[in-house]
Write an enzyme that holds these catalytic residues in place. Structure first.
Site, PDB file in Angstrom:
ATOM      1  N   GLY A  42       0.824  -1.208   0.000  1.00  0.00           N
ATOM      2  CA  GLY A  42       0.000   0.000   0.000  1.00  0.00           C
ATOM      3  C   GLY A  42       0.858   1.259   0.000  1.00  0.00           C
ATOM      4  O   GLY A  42       0.700   2.148  -0.843  1.00  0.00           O
ATOM      5  N   GLY A 227       5.982  -6.933 -20.301  1.00  0.00           N
ATOM      6  CA  GLY A 227       5.018  -5.833 -20.348  1.00  0.00           C
ATOM      7  C   GLY A 227       3.720  -6.183 -19.657  1.00  0.00           C
ATOM      8  O   GLY A 227       3.718  -6.797 -18.591  1.00  0.00           O
ATOM      9  N   ASP A 256       4.329  -2.575  -7.448  1.00  0.00           N
ATOM     10  CA  ASP A 256       3.765  -1.441  -6.708  1.00  0.00           C
ATOM     11  C   ASP A 256       4.095  -0.125  -7.404  1.00  0.00           C
ATOM     12  O   ASP A 256       3.275   0.800  -7.413  1.00  0.00           O
ATOM     13  CB  ASP A 256       4.309  -1.418  -5.276  1.00  0.00           C
ATOM     14  CG  ASP A 256       3.944  -2.674  -4.512  1.00  0.00           C
ATOM     15  OD1 ASP A 256       2.898  -3.279  -4.818  1.00  0.00           O
ATOM     16  OD2 ASP A 256       4.710  -3.066  -3.612  1.00  0.00           O
TER      17      ASP A 256
END
Ligand code: RIB
Ligand code: NA
Length: 309
Positions: A42, A227, A256
């Site tokens: 997060g 990709g 992330d």
């Protein structure tokens, strides 16, 4: 106060050992370097979005300990709003033991600790921020029900949602698909969720179709050096967006970096086609894999070519 990107998710202190290879069960091996860094999916995503220039807020919980205090300072240093960062004395700040091998691959054990104590009360307190955000981002390193609740709150207020089902769980609540504008996962997460192998672009197209059927607005499957694959509910085509080859030294947190960048593009360029956002986010993440560490490797806007903006 209105934010571009709000992340409801985890903070972890990353305890990283670099070693020639990952150890086997029962084995001790010599590594060559150890360092401590800021991580947690997060927070990583939030920090990457902030470094690209969005106004970002984090909703999370850390311990009332040294690592927690440091983490709050890290958010401030990166310009992330910390009013919704709680501290508890009932659990320690989340920690991740990470081993990175010479190929830049990793193995991670997380002890979520304080992250699991983020509750409905804190979400309610953050409702004004969540409901006025341009984009809300969630993952699975806090209690899954809290992630789902945050996504619902965003949806009810017409806030765009990105859900990253990481780390993947086999019994994911089917409602997660319905509250995700963008459902974004990597190949191993897609494999776990669909039960079929995802090792190449072809298989990713198929897995993406399966995930899309479960009710999300669009699906992105990231494929590392291959990709990503982008599928939208309104279109029957599935698009492969390749990425230029780079030499990876540490891929920890690359996913992330991708999600943080995607949140930045969704917030700042709402009319840009999703596949173009994915292509650009991939280039941001490709920069991060060429530098050791997680957040330490995330580029700022000024480190990136102008054509990405
Ligand atoms: O996605 C990378 C992150 O996963 C690391 O920073 C570690 O903290 C784990 O949560
Ligand atoms: Na990196």
């Amino acid at each position: 106060e209105a934010f571009d990107v709000v992340v409801v998710g985890s903070c972890m202190t990353d305890l990283v050992s670099q070693a020639p290879r990952l150890p086997r069960a029962g084995e001790t091996i010599h590594g060559h370097k150890f360092f401590i860094g800021f991580g947690g999916k997060g927070a990583n995503q939030c920090i990457q979005a902030a470094r690209l220039g969005v106004k970002a807020a984090m909703v999370c919980k850390v311990g009332k300990d040294f690592f927690g205090d440091n983490y709050i300072q890290n958010f401030k240093d990166n310009g992330v709003h910390t009013d919704f960062v709680g501290q508890t004395s009932d659990a320690a700040t989340g920690a991740a033991s990470i081993t990175v091998n010479d190929a830049g691959e990793n193995a991670i054990v997380i002890v979520a600790g304080a992250n699991m104590l983020l509750g409905g009360e804190e979400l309610q307190k953050a409702l004004p921020a969540i409901s006025h955000a341009k984009v809300l981002v969630c993952q699975l390193e806090i209690s899954p029900q809290m992630s789902l609740q945050a996504l619902r709150m965003a949806r009810n207020n017409r806030v765009k949602t990105i859900f990253n089902p990481a780390p993947a769980i086999p019994d994911l609540d089917p409602d997660f698909y319905k509250v995700s504008d963008v459902f974004c996962c990597n190949e191993s997460e897609a494999e776990l969720l669909t039960g079929s192998s995802v090792t190449n672009v072809e298989e990713a197209h198929r897995a993406g179709q399966e995930l899309l059927k479960r009710g999300c607005g669009s699906v992105i499957i990231t494929l590392g050096p291959q990709g990503s694959v982008v599928l939208k509910a309104q279109e029957s085509t599935s698009k492969h967006m390749p990425v230029s080859a780079v030499t990876a030294v540490d891929t920890t947190g690359a996913g992330d970096s991708f999600i943080g960048a995607l949140a930045f593009y969704m917030a700042n360029y709402p009319t840009m086609p999703l596949e173009e956002m994915a292509r650009r986010a991939n280039q941001v993440a490709a920069v991060s894999v060429q530098v050791v560490g997680t957040q330490t490797s995330y580029p700022f806007r000024h480190n990136l070519p102008a054509e990405l903006f």
